[in-house]
Design a protein around this motif. Structure first.
Motif, short mmCIF file in Angstrom:
data_model
loop_
_atom_site.label_atom_id
_atom_site.label_comp_id
_atom_site.label_asym_id
_atom_site.label_seq_id
_atom_site.Cartn_x
_atom_site.Cartn_y
_atom_site.Cartn_z
N ASP A 162 64.11 42.75 -50.15
CA ASP A 162 64.10 41.29 -50.05
C ASP A 162 63.18 40.84 -48.92
OD1 ASP A 162 66.02 41.07 -52.13
OD2 ASP A 162 67.63 41.43 -50.70
N PHE A 163 61.98 41.41 -48.89
CA PHE A 163 61.07 41.21 -47.76
C PHE A 163 60.64 39.75 -47.65
CE2 PHE A 163 56.89 41.50 -45.65
CZ PHE A 163 57.28 42.16 -44.50
N ARG A 164 60.20 39.17 -48.76
CA ARG A 164 59.81 37.76 -48.73
C ARG A 164 61.02 36.85 -48.59
NH1 ARG A 164 55.36 34.91 -50.09
NH2 ARG A 164 54.32 36.74 -50.98
N LYS A 165 62.09 37.17 -49.32
CA LYS A 165 63.29 36.34 -49.29
C LYS A 165 63.90 36.26 -47.90
CE LYS A 165 67.94 36.07 -51.30
NZ LYS A 165 68.89 36.74 -52.23
N ASN A 166 63.97 37.41 -47.22
CA ASN A 166 64.59 37.43 -45.89
C ASN A 166 63.69 36.83 -44.81
OD1 ASN A 166 66.91 38.66 -46.82
ND2 ASN A 166 66.24 40.73 -46.31
N GLY A 167 62.39 36.93 -44.98
CA GLY A 167 61.46 36.42 -43.98
C GLY A 167 61.30 37.37 -42.81
N PHE A 168 60.33 37.08 -41.97
CA PHE A 168 60.01 37.98 -40.86
C PHE A 168 61.05 37.95 -39.74
CE2 PHE A 168 55.81 37.23 -42.79
CZ PHE A 168 55.41 38.55 -42.98
N ASP A 169 61.92 36.96 -39.75
CA ASP A 169 62.95 36.87 -38.70
C ASP A 169 64.24 37.58 -39.08
OD1 ASP A 169 61.31 35.34 -37.02
OD2 ASP A 169 61.89 33.48 -38.04
N ASN A 170 64.31 38.08 -40.30
CA ASN A 170 65.56 38.69 -40.76
C ASN A 170 65.25 39.92 -41.61
OD1 ASN A 170 68.35 38.95 -41.11
ND2 ASN A 170 68.33 37.70 -42.96
N ILE A 171 64.51 40.86 -41.04
CA ILE A 171 64.06 42.04 -41.77
C ILE A 171 65.18 43.06 -41.89
CG2 ILE A 171 62.49 44.02 -41.69
CD1 ILE A 171 60.42 42.16 -40.43
N ASP A 172 65.41 43.51 -43.12
CA ASP A 172 66.44 44.52 -43.41
C ASP A 172 65.74 45.87 -43.56
OD1 ASP A 172 68.67 45.95 -44.19
OD2 ASP A 172 68.62 45.23 -46.26
#
Length: 218
Positions: A162-172
């Motif tokens: 979910d790289f785009r969905k989570n965004g750069f501030d919430n990387i899993d």
């Protein structure tokens, strides 16, 4: 450049005489172009970092010149933060992951996939505890994958779902040990959400190899 088929056989070699190979590291592509990362900078001495743009006939069509805003000197430094190897297309941008020998984190840089001059500042940093060597992104899966290694020679595979969905501030970030030694994994390609191509370089790590990696479902 070499083109191989899905069972690992080389089917074509392409010589590109119009551009120089100072220290090519990664290659990525979109529907219209290839992008070659001439970004290897082991000792932080290079002032000519660039990404070459080629069309699908492998004809050069432009150059993206990059430099790191934070870097002000170019003297030799073994444990530095200005090397980068992992490059991939991400929508209208390119994403570059640093190979940070100083912290073993990886800084994430983004910039347009258009010819020009760009000064880079990190948009995020991830705690990889390794030296990142390759990247690939699948829009269909919204998944970013990376490879890296530590100073002990352990090889790692990273999945950022979910790289785009989570965004750069919430990387899993999920990290897996690749059970291969000795080797230094240098490239990765997504086949689907569970299968991937990996390649290793030679140097002092034995013969270069092509691996197919399968990620077990949880």
């Amino acid at each position: 450049l070499y083109i191989i088929n899905k069972i690992g056989e080389k089917i074509m070699e392409i010589e590109i005489s119009q551009i120089k190979n100072k220290d090519w590291e990664d290659i990525t592509a979109d529907e219209n172009h290839f992008y070659i990362a001439d970004t290897g900078n082991n000792l932080a001495t290079r002032g000519n970092l660039r990404i070459y743009i080629l069309n699908k006939n492998f004809t050069p069509k432009g150059t993206i010149n990059i430099r790191y805003k934070k870097q002000t000197t170019f003297s030799k430094e073994t444990f530095n933060e200005y090397d980068a190897e992992g490059l991939t297309v991400f929508g209208e941008d390119l994403v570059l992951f640093s190979k940070n020998r100083k912290t073993l984190n990886s800084e994430i840089y983004t910039f347009p996939k258009k010819a020009g001059d760009y000064v880079l500042t990190p948009i995020a940093s991830i705690d990889t505890k390794s030296l990142i060597t390759a990247a690939d992104y699948s829009l269909k899966e919204d998944m970013m994958v990376l490879t890296g290694y530590n100073f002990n020679g352990d090889q790692f595979f990273y999945v950022l779902k979910d790289f785009r969905k989570n965004g750069f501030d919430n990387i899993d970030l999920k990290k897996y040990l690749i059970p291969v030694k000795p080797a230094q994994i240098e490239a990765i390609k997504i086949i689907d959400s569970e299968n991937f191509w990996l390649t290793s370089e030679s140097e002092d790590k034995g013969n270069p190899r092509l691996f197919r990696l399968k990620l077990k479902s949880n």
